[in-house]
Design an enzyme around this catalytic site. Structure first.
Site, short mmCIF file in Angstrom:
data_model
loop_
_atom_site.label_atom_id
_atom_site.label_comp_id
_atom_site.label_asym_id
_atom_site.label_seq_id
_atom_site.Cartn_x
_atom_site.Cartn_y
_atom_site.Cartn_z
N GLU A 92 -35.35 -14.75 38.01
CA GLU A 92 -36.18 -15.95 37.82
C GLU A 92 -36.35 -16.72 39.12
OE1 GLU A 92 -34.07 -17.36 34.41
OE2 GLU A 92 -34.96 -15.74 33.25
N SER A 195 -31.26 -9.04 28.06
CA SER A 195 -31.22 -8.99 26.60
C SER A 195 -29.95 -8.37 26.03
CB SER A 195 -32.47 -8.29 26.06
OG SER A 195 -33.62 -9.04 26.41
P1 PGA Z 1 -31.26 -12.66 28.89
O1 PGA Z 1 -31.06 -13.15 30.40
O2 PGA Z 1 -29.89 -12.26 28.39
O3 PGA Z 1 -31.83 -13.82 28.16
O4 PGA Z 1 -32.16 -11.48 28.93
C1 PGA Z 1 -30.25 -12.44 31.29
C2 PGA Z 1 -30.23 -13.13 32.63
O5 PGA Z 1 -31.23 -13.75 32.99
O6 PGA Z 1 -29.24 -13.07 33.36
#
Ligand code: PGA
Length: 237
Positions: A92, A195
């Site tokens: 991100e 996820s």
């Molecule tokens: P998520 O995020 O488990 O919601 O896919 C993982 C992360 O960004 O480290």
């Protein structure tokens, strides 16, 4: 084993404190040897008195101690809260916040100089995954350029971009293949992220070369995160 919670832009100071204290209580109760990491929003950092196997770290920082960087947080501010673990290179930050590789390497080197644990994240976008494993590895190794793989306190998280926050987990075979290739050059703990949920965490932790998980969405519920610690602890590591 490492079970890490990335809160992203969720939870408040108050709810973070409650979360940390419940995780701490649980870890102490079962005498957990699982290394738990919690990365809350910066405003929720604090001097938590917690079990030695738990660290509350920073999701982000600017590679400086102090200075004129409006809106940023430097190491002097993190050290006030005894922060000893940081995330660097999260997808991100790379893709949504447009952080370039130069700044990422700068952050890595700064944190390394400070001697803190660095959870360094790498992972390919969907179109690269669709091009096959060679393309994935070329992309991922490129994300390691300028990164010291011998840094003593390095932890690597392999997190395919298309699997983060989408509910789509990479297949066990795909995770295994990437971790195996990373293991050929990296002797530090290797985590998977993307996820991870309560119903797949056990299988993921069983994958060869997988030393833990970095969890976003599913970690925001205290009970779920605690269950994940329990799952890891039951594996006897
Ligand atoms: P998520 O995020 O488990 O919601 O896919 C993982 C992360 O960004 O480290």
């Amino acid at each position: 084993m490492i079970i890490a919670a990335n809160f992203k832009t969720n939870h408040t100071r108050k709810s973070t404190r409650e979360f940390v204290s419940r995780v701490d209580e649980y870890a102490k109760k079962i005498g957990s040897s699982v290394e738990a990491r919690i990365y809350p929003v910066a405003t929720a950092l604090d001097n938590f008195e917690i079990d030695e196997h738990i660290k509350v770290g920073a999701q982000n920082f600017y590679p400086t101690c102090t200075g004129s960087f409006t809106g940023e947080i430097g190491f002097e501010q993190l050290q006030e809260f005894g922060v000893d673990s940081v995330l660097v290179g999260h997808s991100e930050r790379r893709h949504v916040l447009k952080e370039g590789s130069e700044l990422i390497v700068e952050k890595f080197n700064f944190a390394k100089e400070k001697g803190v644990e660095i959870l360094y994240c790498v992972g390919e976008p969907k179109e690269v995954r669709e091009a096959g494993i060679d393309a994935v590895m070329t992309y991922v190794w490129e994300q390691f350029s300028g990164i010291d793989l011998e840094y003593e306190r390095l932890v690597v998280a392999y997190e395919p971009v298309w699997a983060i926050g989408t509910g789509l987990t990479a297949s066990y075979e795909d995770i295994k293949e990437v971790l195996e290739k990373l293991r050929a050059k990296i002797r530090k703990p290797l985590l998977y992220g993307g996820s991870v949920k309560l119903d797949n965490v056990s299988e993921i932790l069983d994958i060869e070369n997988c030393d833990g998980v970095l969890v976003g969405t599913a970690s925001w519920k205290t009970e779920t995160f605690i269950e994940m610690i329990k799952t890891a602890q039951n594996k006897g590591d």
